[in-house]
Design a protein around this motif. Sequence first.
Motif, PDB file in Angstrom:
ATOM      1  N   GLU A 100      -5.831   6.333  -9.285  1.00 37.25           N
ATOM      2  CA  GLU A 100      -5.072   5.886  -8.104  1.00 37.25           C
ATOM      3  C   GLU A 100      -3.616   5.627  -8.472  1.00 37.25           C
ATOM      4  O   GLU A 100      -2.939   4.804  -7.843  1.00 37.25           O
ATOM      5  N   ILE A 101      -3.120   6.348  -9.464  1.00 35.64           N
ATOM      6  CA  ILE A 101      -1.769   6.086  -9.954  1.00 35.64           C
ATOM      7  C   ILE A 101      -0.729   6.372  -8.886  1.00 35.64           C
ATOM      8  O   ILE A 101       0.210   5.603  -8.701  1.00 35.64           O
ATOM      9  N   GLN A 102      -0.892   7.472  -8.148  1.00 34.24           N
ATOM     10  CA  GLN A 102       0.064   7.791  -7.083  1.00 34.24           C
ATOM     11  C   GLN A 102      -0.375   7.251  -5.726  1.00 34.24           C
ATOM     12  O   GLN A 102       0.465   6.932  -4.883  1.00 34.24           O
ATOM     13  N   SER A 103      -1.666   7.102  -5.512  1.00 32.78           N
ATOM     14  CA  SER A 103      -2.184   6.744  -4.186  1.00 32.78           C
ATOM     15  C   SER A 103      -2.443   5.254  -4.002  1.00 32.78           C
ATOM     16  O   SER A 103      -2.764   4.824  -2.896  1.00 32.78           O
ATOM     17  N   PHE A 162      -6.190   0.803  -1.896  1.00 36.22           N
ATOM     18  CA  PHE A 162      -6.488   1.974  -2.721  1.00 36.22           C
ATOM     19  C   PHE A 162      -7.123   3.048  -1.849  1.00 36.22           C
ATOM     20  O   PHE A 162      -7.912   2.749  -0.947  1.00 36.22           O
ATOM     21  N   ALA A 163      -6.789   4.306  -2.138  1.00 41.11           N
ATOM     22  CA  ALA A 163      -7.217   5.418  -1.286  1.00 41.11           C
ATOM     23  C   ALA A 163      -8.725   5.597  -1.273  1.00 41.11           C
ATOM     24  O   ALA A 163      -9.288   6.043  -0.273  1.00 41.11           O
ATOM     25  N   ARG A 179      -9.113  -8.932  -7.962  1.00 38.36           N
ATOM     26  CA  ARG A 179      -9.253  -9.266  -6.537  1.00 38.36           C
ATOM     27  C   ARG A 179      -9.017  -8.053  -5.648  1.00 38.36           C
ATOM     28  O   ARG A 179      -9.689  -7.883  -4.620  1.00 38.36           O
ATOM     29  N   LEU A 180      -8.050  -7.228  -5.998  1.00 38.20           N
ATOM     30  CA  LEU A 180      -7.579  -6.180  -5.093  1.00 38.20           C
ATOM     31  C   LEU A 180      -8.380  -4.888  -5.176  1.00 38.20           C
ATOM     32  O   LEU A 180      -8.510  -4.177  -4.179  1.00 38.20           O
ATOM     33  N   ARG A 232       1.699  -8.243   0.230  1.00 38.21           N
ATOM     34  CA  ARG A 232       0.938  -9.148   1.107  1.00 38.21           C
ATOM     35  C   ARG A 232       1.831  -9.724   2.207  1.00 38.21           C
ATOM     36  O   ARG A 232       1.463  -9.721   3.383  1.00 38.21           O
ATOM     37  N   GLU A 233       2.986 -10.224   1.816  1.00 37.05           N
ATOM     38  CA  GLU A 233       3.864 -10.921   2.765  1.00 37.05           C
ATOM     39  C   GLU A 233       4.304 -10.016   3.904  1.00 37.05           C
ATOM     40  O   GLU A 233       4.346 -10.427   5.067  1.00 37.05           O
ATOM     41  N   LEU A 234       4.625  -8.749   3.574  1.00 34.64           N
ATOM     42  CA  LEU A 234       5.112  -7.810   4.592  1.00 34.64           C
ATOM     43  C   LEU A 234       3.991  -6.947   5.179  1.00 34.64           C
ATOM     44  O   LEU A 234       4.271  -6.093   6.018  1.00 34.64           O
ATOM     45  N   ASP A 235       2.746  -7.170   4.742  1.00 32.02           N
ATOM     46  CA  ASP A 235       1.598  -6.375   5.176  1.00 32.02           C
ATOM     47  C   ASP A 235       1.936  -4.889   5.087  1.00 32.02           C
ATOM     48  O   ASP A 235       1.966  -4.157   6.087  1.00 32.02           O
ATOM     49  N   LEU A 236       2.166  -4.441   3.857  1.00 31.64           N
ATOM     50  CA  LEU A 236       2.608  -3.065   3.669  1.00 31.64           C
ATOM     51  C   LEU A 236       1.514  -2.042   3.948  1.00 31.64           C
ATOM     52  O   LEU A 236       1.812  -0.861   4.160  1.00 31.64           O
ATOM     53  N   ASN A 237       0.254  -2.468   3.972  1.00 39.69           N
ATOM     54  CA  ASN A 237      -0.784  -1.535   4.438  1.00 39.69           C
ATOM     55  C   ASN A 237      -0.553  -1.165   5.901  1.00 39.69           C
ATOM     56  O   ASN A 237      -0.646   0.008   6.288  1.00 39.69           O
TER      57      ASN A 237
END
Length: 450
Positions: free
Chosen positions: A266-269, A278-279, A116-117, A342-347
Motif C-alpha cells: 500500500e505504498i502508493q495507495s 488503505f485501498a 490502529r489504522l 484525521r483533523e481534516l477528514d482526508l478520506n
Amino acid sequence: MTGPSRGPALPQERRLVTEIPGPRSRELMARKQAAVAQGVGTVMPVFAARAGGGVLQDVDGNSFIDLGSGIAVTTVGNSAEAVVRRAAAQLERFTHTCAMVTPYEGYVEVCEELARLTPGDHEKRSVLLNSGAEAVENAVKIARVYTGRQAVVVFDHAYHGRTNLTMALTAKNMPYKHGFGPFAPEVHRVPVAYPFRWPTGPDNCAEEAAAQVIDQITKQVGADNVAAIVVEPILGEGGFIEPAKGFLPRVERFARDNGIVLVADEIQSGFCRTGRWFACEDEGVVPDLITTAKGIAGGLPLAAVTGRAEMMDAVHSGGLGGTYGGNPVACAAALGAIETMRELDLNARARRIEEIMKGRLTALQEKFGVIGEVRGRGAMLAVELVRPGTKEPDPESTAAVARHCHRSGVLVLTTGTYGNVVRFLPPLVIGEDLLNEGLDVLAEAFAGLG
C-alpha cells in the motif's frame, strides 16, 4: 474542500511569469547535469523553491498546480502545519540516536498508530524503515522466516521498488530493471485481473484471472513452497490498475488456505489516497503484512511493515532494522501527517476529489476517442490512452498531453507498463477551484492532440 492546508502562506494560483523552464531553472539544470548522475531523471525541468496546499512554485516565480504530490507523498500538502510543527520540535530535541541503540517514544507512537489504522483487529507489530522498497524487502524476509519457505509470487504490471529483490518483484523492464541483473531468485509472476485488457472482457476477468493465478501457483511453483504473495490493491506504476472486483478476496482465500503470507503493498495507495485509510479495505481484504511509505510522513522519508504479531515476532532479535529506520524527525512528521488526516477528514476529501475528477474525466472520454478508460479511486485516478477505436497503447499522445500540461503550469505524471497512462495524485488539501482549473488545462491538452 475549500482551500489549502495550514502552513506558510503561498498563493493558491496557477501563474506563469517566464517560459518553462525559466532562466534560473535552466541554470540549475546545467549544474545538475554536471554534478548529478545522468540516471536520475526529471519529469519537469523546473526547480522547486516553495510548495504548499495545491501548488508548487519554482525558482523563477512560476506557480504550478500540483496533481502529482511528489508521487503520492505529500498527501497532506507540502507544508502541513502539524507536520512542520512536530518535525521542528523534534529537530530541537535531537536528530538521531538510532532506534536500535537508544529507542525513543516517537518510534513507538508511530507503530501504535499503524496498529490502529491498518486493517484487521488482530494483534500487530511494526518495523520502521526508510523507503517503500526497503519495506517490501523486509516483508519478504519476515514471510520467509515465518513460513520456512522461499518462493514469492507477484503479479503482471507490478512495481515494488529498485533494490535487487524488489526489481525482481517488479514487472516493467525500462527504466527500472534494464541492465541491472541478475536478479534475486525464487520470484514467480502470475496474471492480474486487468479488466480493460482482459482477453475475454471485464465481466469474466476476476474469476478467470483468479483461476489462472491458482493454477499457475499450484502447478508451476507448488503452494507449499510459497512464502508470500505480494500484491498492490491498486497497481501503481503498472498504470493505476484496479483489479476486477472479487479477484483480491479470492487470492486472499487461497493464501489463507495454503499457509501463504499475503502482503499488501500500500505504498502508493495508502493513507487516505483512495478514500479509505488503505485501498485493500474496499473489498474487506485483511492482509497478513502491509507495507507503507510515501504518504505516511508528509514528505519525510519513512516506511513501515505492519503485520500479525506472530509473523513479525518470528524474526530473531537484530534481524530487522537499519541505521536510519524510524528516524525521530520522520516519526514526528508521520504523527503530524496522521493528525492532519484525521483533523481534516482526508478520506472524505479524497472521495470528493474522485467525484469532481471522475465526472470531468468521463466527459473527456466521451469527447476524445484517445481515452480508452478512466479508472481509479479517491484521489488516485488515471486515464489510459489508446489509438481511437482500438486498445493499442498510445504513449506518444500520453507524452504530448503531459508536455502541454507542464508548459501550461500543471504538474501531471505518466505511468503504465506501456507508457500510455496519465495519472493524477493531487494533494488531498487542494482547493476545488484549483483542481478544476487544472482539469481545464488537461482538457485543452486533449483538444490540442488534433
